[in-house]
Design an enzyme around this catalytic site. Structure first.
Site, mmCIF file in Angstrom:
data_model
loop_
_atom_site.group_PDB
_atom_site.id
_atom_site.type_symbol
_atom_site.label_atom_id
_atom_site.label_comp_id
_atom_site.label_asym_id
_atom_site.label_seq_id
_atom_site.Cartn_x
_atom_site.Cartn_y
_atom_site.Cartn_z
ATOM 1 N N GLY A 14 4.943 9.465 -6.435
ATOM 2 C CA GLY A 14 5.505 8.388 -7.246
ATOM 3 C C GLY A 14 6.913 7.970 -6.884
ATOM 4 O O GLY A 14 7.648 7.471 -7.736
ATOM 5 N N HIS A 111 2.015 -0.322 1.719
ATOM 6 C CA HIS A 111 1.406 0.511 2.759
ATOM 7 C C HIS A 111 2.468 0.820 3.814
ATOM 8 O O HIS A 111 3.234 -0.063 4.199
ATOM 9 C CB HIS A 111 0.215 -0.217 3.384
ATOM 10 C CG HIS A 111 -0.478 0.614 4.421
ATOM 11 N ND1 HIS A 111 -1.287 1.676 4.082
ATOM 12 C CD2 HIS A 111 -0.451 0.565 5.768
ATOM 13 C CE1 HIS A 111 -1.735 2.243 5.191
ATOM 14 N NE2 HIS A 111 -1.242 1.583 6.233
HETATM 15 C C1 GAR Z 1 3.717 5.645 0.267
HETATM 16 O O1 GAR Z 1 4.223 5.891 1.559
HETATM 17 C C2 GAR Z 1 2.772 4.461 0.273
HETATM 18 O O2 GAR Z 1 3.176 3.455 1.177
HETATM 19 C C3 GAR Z 1 1.483 5.095 0.714
HETATM 20 O O3 GAR Z 1 1.439 6.303 0.010
HETATM 21 C C4 GAR Z 1 2.784 6.771 -0.183
HETATM 22 C C5 GAR Z 1 2.958 7.082 -1.636
HETATM 23 O O4 GAR Z 1 4.207 7.667 -1.868
HETATM 24 N N1 GAR Z 1 0.354 4.253 0.427
HETATM 25 C C6 GAR Z 1 -0.693 4.145 1.235
HETATM 26 O O5 GAR Z 1 -0.840 4.795 2.248
HETATM 27 C C7 GAR Z 1 -1.738 3.128 0.790
HETATM 28 N N2 GAR Z 1 -2.701 2.942 1.786
HETATM 29 P P1 GAR Z 1 4.849 7.673 -3.290
HETATM 30 O O6 GAR Z 1 3.797 8.301 -4.228
HETATM 31 O O7 GAR Z 1 6.054 8.541 -3.171
HETATM 32 O O8 GAR Z 1 5.171 6.264 -3.687
#
Ligand code: GAR
Length: 216
Positions: A14, A111
């Site tokens: 998150g 992403h």
């Molecule tokens: C982030 O790097 C986001 O861009 C990626 O998951 C991570 C979540 O981190 N999303 C994807 O890969 C979607 N295909 P977070 O929970 O710390 O925001």
């Protein structure tokens, strides 16, 4: 003007949710978070929401027989929350046409690559493996295919020789936290139009939507 109420959907840490929480603390920011929803009860991001006094909900995908049942539960929760925009922030479930139709053009995702390159998982490993000199991140409107849809904002970062997936991920993440609140602001200010599956941002110059950070 009334603020746009958004839901943030998460599956884990998150940190992008946190960037949106922090942005929303600014009285001038045109959006507010009305719900944080996770498909994982143990998602650390839920704690961030609780700390910020934001309502949370957990809908475990494993509790449903099929995707439709899961998506109907999501749709019900979002409807009750009265939000106008759904922000996927590390939400690791594909959303089908069934979910997206009633929310057409009102679901956005972040992403950690320069889409349409490197959709899917293990992005940073694959970027390094490819020998690409640049990577980055993308905020886009969500269409049913994985990590696809009209692109709102991208930020680029260099891939350094000797980068590990972790060092590259950290460089990209810093930019994610910058561009997600920007994209939500454009939408909340009603500046975003989609014409022939391309995003037009009223009043934004091209560099506003393509942030290059060669020095980072
Ligand atoms: C982030 O790097 C986001 O861009 C990626 O998951 C991570 C979540 O981190 N999303 C994807 O890969 C979607 N295909 P977070 O929970 O710390 O925001």
């Amino acid at each position: 003007m009334a603020k746009l109420k958004i839901a943030v959907l998460i599956s884990g840490r998150g940190s992008n949710l946190q960037a949106l929480i922090d942005a929303c603390r600014d009285a001038d920011y045109p959006a507010e978070i009305g719900l944080v929803l996770s498909n994982v009860g143990a998602a650390a991001g839920l704690e961030r929401a609780r700390e910020a006094d934001i309502p949370t909900a957990v809908i475990g995908h494993k509790d449903f027989e099929d995707r439709k049942g899961f998506e109907d539960a999501l749709l019900g929760e979002l409807g009750r929350a009265g939000v106008g925009l759904v922000c996927l922030a590390g939400f690791m479930r594909l959303l089908s046409e069934h979910f997206l139709r009633p929310w057409h053009n009102r679901v956005v995702n972040i992403h950690p690559s320069l889409l349409p390159s490197f959709e899917g998982v293990h992005v940073h490993e694959r970027v390094i493996e490819s020998g690409a000199r640049l990577s980055g991140c993308t905020v886009h409107i969500v269409r049913p295919a994985m990590d696809s849809g009209p692109i709102i904002i991208q930020a680029a970062v260099p891939v350094h020789p000797g980068d590990s997936p972790e060092t590259l991920a950290a460089r990209v993440l810093e930019q994610e936290h910058r561009i997600y609140p920007m994209a939500v602001r454009y939408i909340a200010e009603s500046r975003l139009r989609i014409v022939a599956e391309r995003v037009i941002i009223d009043g934004a110059s091209a560099p506003d939507a393509a942030l290059c950070n060669p020095s980072s």
